[in-house]
Design an enzyme around this catalytic site. Structure first.
Site, PDB file in Angstrom:
ATOM      1  CE1 TYR A 156     -32.592   1.803   5.344  1.00 19.71           C
ATOM      2  CE2 TYR A 156     -31.477   3.028   7.112  1.00 19.71           C
ATOM      3  CZ  TYR A 156     -31.414   2.426   5.918  1.00 19.71           C
ATOM      4  OH  TYR A 156     -30.212   2.513   5.316  1.00 19.71           O
ATOM      5  CE  LYS A 163     -26.807   2.571   5.035  1.00 20.18           C
ATOM      6  NZ  LYS A 163     -25.682   2.335   4.311  1.00 20.18           N
TER       7      LYS A 163
END
Ligand code: 0WE
Length: 256
Positions: A156, A163
């Site tokens: 990720y 995020k």
């Protein structure tokens, strides 16, 4: 009376019928909200037009590349002209260059880092600033996050860092906009089978992992994101701001 009756909203991030943005938009619509939509580029124009058109032929649909200040300005000018006010904003936009999601985080280029943060995190700040003057009766801003913001999820990578920035931006925006009764929250969703997830190697294994290890022993349904999005948008959530709400079958509570 449905919970969003009379509310006016704008939705960023619909790509196709599997989009999280579309799941939440349908729930908002079914709860009585009137919605405008944006699409990212010519490539997605027809998709978004077809979906948004199911809410009526006069549904406002505007192009918005969130890296363009002129696009953002035009969206809020036109939303202001059409609606006269705004109550709801959904941010379901994220992007990192594909190679940054494949190799090691340590190799993230300056350019990939910049793009991921611009599109996935700064855009929330810019959209909140554009929306705030129209949210004259207060408002609810909802953004989408993911567990990779707080713990390492292999591959990720820079999206996790972006995020984390999105979640921190949510808290600072909640502080700034609170006095205007504008609330800002994130939904941290479990993995969903969307266009953004397609082509991510090991994604199917990830869905299996949630089935095996989450307390609820299953994956999350799009309509469950819709239900939480509707709650956060509703007056029932009037004292909730700056939060990250997990809609992840309970996965986030686990230590092992
Ligand atoms: O936030 C996301 C995905 C966002 C995303 C997806 C792509 C794919 C295509 C951002 N940028 C791109 N760029 C592309 O070129 N998720 C929460 C879904 C996701 O993405 C992962 C995941 C999960 C879960 C990537 C690696 C590992 C897990």
């Amino acid at each position: 009376m449905s919970s969003l009756a009379g509310k006016l909203g704008v939705v960023f991030g619909v790509a196709n019928k599997r989009s999280i943005a579309w799941a939440i938009a349908q729930a908002w619509h079914n709860a009585g909200a009137r919605l405008a939509f944006t699409y990212q580029g010519e490539r997605l124009k027809d998709n978004v037009g077809e979906l948004a058109g199911t809410f009526g032929p006069d549904t406002l649909i505007l192009e918005c590349d969130v890296t363009r200040d002129d696009h953002i300005d035009r969206v809020f000018t036109e939303v202001g002209q059409k609606f006269g006010r705004l109550d709801l904003l959904l941010h379901a936009v994220a992007f990192a260059p594909k190679d940054a999601l494949e190799g090691e985080f340590v190799n993230t280029s300056r350019d990939a880092f910049k793009i991921a943060h611009d599109i996935s995190a700064y855009s929330l700040v810019a959209l909140a600033r554009g929306a705030a003057p129209l949210m004259t009766n207060g408002g609810s801003i909802v953004a989408m996050s993911y567990y990779g913001a707080e713990k390492v999820v292999p591959h990720y990578n820079v999206m996790g860092v972006a995020k984390a920035s999105l979640e921190a931006s949510t808290r600072y925006l909640a502080y700034d906009l609170g006095p205007k009764k504008i609330r800002v929250n994130c939904i941290s969703a479990g993995p969903m089978n969307t266009l953004a997830a397609r082509g991510i190697s090991g994604f199917t294994a990830m869905l299996k992992h949630y089935e095996a290890h989450s307390p609820l022993k299953r994956n999350v349904l799009p309509e469950e994101l819709g239900a939480t999005g509707t709650f956060l948008a509703s007056d029932g959530a009037a004292a909730i701001t700056g939060q990250v709400i997990y809609v992840d079958s309970g996965y986030q509570i686990m230590g092992m």
